[in-house]
Every structure is written in structure tokens, then in C-alpha cells.
Motif scaffolding. Structure first.
Motif, PDB file in Angstrom:
ATOM      1  N   THR A  49       0.830  -1.194   0.000  1.00 42.21           N
ATOM      2  CA  THR A  49       0.000   0.000   0.000  1.00 42.21           C
ATOM      3  C   THR A  49       0.871   1.253   0.000  1.00 42.21           C
ATOM      4  O   THR A  49       1.844   1.331   0.736  1.00 42.21           O
ATOM      5  CB  THR A  49      -0.917   0.006   1.242  1.00 42.21           C
ATOM      6  OG1 THR A  49      -1.689  -1.196   1.224  1.00 42.21           O
ATOM      7  CG2 THR A  49      -1.842   1.197   1.244  1.00 42.21           C
ATOM      8  N   ALA A  50       0.483   2.214  -0.814  1.00 39.18           N
ATOM      9  CA  ALA A  50       1.185   3.499  -0.856  1.00 39.18           C
ATOM     10  C   ALA A  50       0.858   4.279   0.412  1.00 39.18           C
ATOM     11  O   ALA A  50      -0.231   4.145   0.976  1.00 39.18           O
ATOM     12  CB  ALA A  50       0.752   4.287  -2.092  1.00 39.18           C
ATOM     13  N   SER A  51       1.792   5.111   0.843  1.00 39.04           N
ATOM     14  CA  SER A  51       1.551   5.946   2.015  1.00 39.04           C
ATOM     15  C   SER A  51       0.456   6.959   1.713  1.00 39.04           C
ATOM     16  O   SER A  51       0.131   7.221   0.546  1.00 39.04           O
ATOM     17  CB  SER A  51       2.830   6.670   2.437  1.00 39.04           C
ATOM     18  OG  SER A  51       3.122   7.709   1.527  1.00 39.04           O
ATOM     19  N   GLU A  52      -0.107   7.534   2.759  1.00 36.50           N
ATOM     20  CA  GLU A  52      -1.164   8.528   2.587  1.00 36.50           C
ATOM     21  C   GLU A  52      -0.681   9.724   1.765  1.00 36.50           C
ATOM     22  O   GLU A  52      -1.449  10.323   1.023  1.00 36.50           O
ATOM     23  CB  GLU A  52      -1.616   9.018   3.967  1.00 36.50           C
ATOM     24  CG  GLU A  52      -3.101   8.987   4.146  1.00 36.50           C
ATOM     25  CD  GLU A  52      -3.495   9.399   5.542  1.00 36.50           C
ATOM     26  OE1 GLU A  52      -3.619  10.614   5.775  1.00 36.50           O
ATOM     27  OE2 GLU A  52      -3.683   8.504   6.376  1.00 36.50           O
ATOM     28  N   THR A  53       0.576  10.066   1.907  1.00 36.16           N
ATOM     29  CA  THR A  53       1.101  11.243   1.213  1.00 36.16           C
ATOM     30  C   THR A  53       1.622  10.942  -0.188  1.00 36.16           C
ATOM     31  O   THR A  53       1.855  11.864  -0.961  1.00 36.16           O
ATOM     32  CB  THR A  53       2.228  11.908   2.032  1.00 36.16           C
ATOM     33  OG1 THR A  53       3.268  10.946   2.247  1.00 36.16           O
ATOM     34  CG2 THR A  53       1.710  12.428   3.361  1.00 36.16           C
ATOM     35  N   PHE A  54       1.791   9.673  -0.525  1.00 35.95           N
ATOM     36  CA  PHE A  54       2.343   9.320  -1.828  1.00 35.95           C
ATOM     37  C   PHE A  54       1.432   9.817  -2.945  1.00 35.95           C
ATOM     38  O   PHE A  54       0.267   9.432  -3.034  1.00 35.95           O
ATOM     39  CB  PHE A  54       2.530   7.805  -1.962  1.00 35.95           C
ATOM     40  CG  PHE A  54       3.087   7.392  -3.294  1.00 35.95           C
ATOM     41  CD1 PHE A  54       4.447   7.447  -3.538  1.00 35.95           C
ATOM     42  CD2 PHE A  54       2.254   6.987  -4.316  1.00 35.95           C
ATOM     43  CE1 PHE A  54       4.975   7.090  -4.774  1.00 35.95           C
ATOM     44  CE2 PHE A  54       2.759   6.620  -5.558  1.00 35.95           C
ATOM     45  CZ  PHE A  54       4.125   6.679  -5.776  1.00 35.95           C
ATOM     46  N   ARG A  55       1.943  10.693  -3.776  1.00 36.29           N
ATOM     47  CA  ARG A  55       1.239  11.219  -4.956  1.00 36.29           C
ATOM     48  C   ARG A  55      -0.204  11.624  -4.601  1.00 36.29           C
ATOM     49  O   ARG A  55      -1.132  11.399  -5.368  1.00 36.29           O
ATOM     50  CB  ARG A  55       1.238  10.223  -6.099  1.00 36.29           C
ATOM     51  CG  ARG A  55       2.593   9.640  -6.485  1.00 36.29           C
ATOM     52  CD  ARG A  55       3.631  10.683  -6.874  1.00 36.29           C
ATOM     53  NE  ARG A  55       4.823  10.066  -7.389  1.00 36.29           N
ATOM     54  CZ  ARG A  55       6.015  10.041  -6.759  1.00 36.29           C
ATOM     55  NH1 ARG A  55       6.170  10.614  -5.589  1.00 36.29           N
ATOM     56  NH2 ARG A  55       7.055   9.456  -7.319  1.00 36.29           N
ATOM     57  N   ASN A  56      -0.344  12.238  -3.418  1.00 33.15           N
ATOM     58  CA  ASN A  56      -1.681  12.675  -3.020  1.00 33.15           C
ATOM     59  C   ASN A  56      -2.095  13.897  -3.838  1.00 33.15           C
ATOM     60  O   ASN A  56      -1.315  14.438  -4.618  1.00 33.15           O
ATOM     61  CB  ASN A  56      -1.758  12.947  -1.510  1.00 33.15           C
ATOM     62  CG  ASN A  56      -0.879  14.099  -1.060  1.00 33.15           C
ATOM     63  OD1 ASN A  56      -0.330  14.842  -1.866  1.00 33.15           O
ATOM     64  ND2 ASN A  56      -0.745  14.253   0.237  1.00 33.15           N
ATOM     65  N   PHE A  57      -3.334  14.323  -3.658  1.00 30.13           N
ATOM     66  CA  PHE A  57      -3.877  15.427  -4.452  1.00 30.13           C
ATOM     67  C   PHE A  57      -2.972  16.655  -4.383  1.00 30.13           C
ATOM     68  O   PHE A  57      -2.635  17.242  -5.414  1.00 30.13           O
ATOM     69  CB  PHE A  57      -5.300  15.773  -3.977  1.00 30.13           C
ATOM     70  CG  PHE A  57      -5.864  16.978  -4.657  1.00 30.13           C
ATOM     71  CD1 PHE A  57      -6.437  16.879  -5.911  1.00 30.13           C
ATOM     72  CD2 PHE A  57      -5.808  18.222  -4.052  1.00 30.13           C
ATOM     73  CE1 PHE A  57      -6.950  17.998  -6.554  1.00 30.13           C
ATOM     74  CE2 PHE A  57      -6.318  19.350  -4.686  1.00 30.13           C
ATOM     75  CZ  PHE A  57      -6.889  19.238  -5.937  1.00 30.13           C
ATOM     76  N   ALA A  58      -2.574  17.045  -3.179  1.00 30.24           N
ATOM     77  CA  ALA A  58      -1.754  18.258  -3.009  1.00 30.24           C
ATOM     78  C   ALA A  58      -0.413  18.116  -3.731  1.00 30.24           C
ATOM     79  O   ALA A  58       0.053  19.060  -4.382  1.00 30.24           O
ATOM     80  CB  ALA A  58      -1.535  18.552  -1.533  1.00 30.24           C
TER      81      ALA A  58
END
Length: 125
Positions: free
Chosen positions: A57-66
């Protein structure tokens, strides 16, 4: 006091930047809410791609919207149709934007191949 070390996200790969550049140029004249929808979709796809490649699973921050939105702003500063120069693009971003400007169909086709490569029923092409 406990110090939390920030985990660095992986450097953007060529496939990811191709999708970023294709997404920017395809959506740049859309209303901002539509651009945001496309960025959110790209973010979800990049997370899915990461999970497919790495089996985790990718981290929450990985390529997130922001993060994807910020990278889009870098691409926008590389767009010769804009007079923005506040951000610097990476070497890879500059290279792919130049490739797009020379022959956009090649980058569009590469993006389509990438989407098909990782396609799932969860994501549209």
C-alpha cells in the motif's frame, strides 16, 4: 519529545511524469473544478500503479492530491503559453514537456499505453 522523521517519497519516474504532462495539457483549458477532478483521478491512479508495482500500500502522502497539484504547477511554469516562471521543473519534467511540444501525439500515446498497462475496473482510461 518524540521526533518524527519525515519519510521521503520516491522520485517521480518517467511513466508518472508522462501522465502528469499529458494530464496538464489535456485539461489546462477546463474549469478549475474539472482540473481538480482530473488531478484527483491521476493521484488515485498513481497510488494504484505504485501498489501494483510494489505489492504494498502506498503511504497517505504518496502522490496525493496536493502533491500532484504542486507538480502540475511546475509543469504549468514550463508551458510556453503561460507567463508563469515562479517554480522550476525537474530535468525529467522539462524533457517530457519538450517532447510533448515537439510531438504531443507520442506523449499522448505513451500515456494511453501506461494507463492500459496498469488498468483496473476501478479506473477509467
Amino acid at each position: 519529545m518524540k521526533v518524527v522523521k519525515k519519510i521521503n517519497e520516491p522520485v517521480w519516474e518517467r511513466e508518472e511524469v508522462i501522465l502528469l504532462v499529458e494530464n496538464y495539457f489535456r485539461t489546462k483549458y477546463l474549469p478549475s473544478y474539472k482540473i481538480d477532478e482530473e488531478i484527483l483521478g491521476l493521484s488515485k491512479f498513481l497510488k494504484y500503479r505504485y501498489e501494483k508495482i510494489n505489492g504494498q500500500t502506498a503511504s497517505e502522502t504518496f502522490r496525493n492530491f496536493a502533491g500532484v497539484r504542486m507538480q502540475t504547477a511546475r509543469i504549468r511554469c514550463l508551458d510556453p503559453d503561460t507567463d508563469l516562471h515562479g517554480m522550476q521543473g525537474t530535468r525529467l519534467q522539462k524533457e517530457i514537456v519538450e517532447e510533448y511540444l515537439v510531438n504531443k501525439n507520442i506523449i499522448i500515446e505513451e500515456a494511453n499505453v501506461i494507463y492500459k498497462k496498469y488498468y483496473s475496473d476501478k479506473y477509467r482510461i
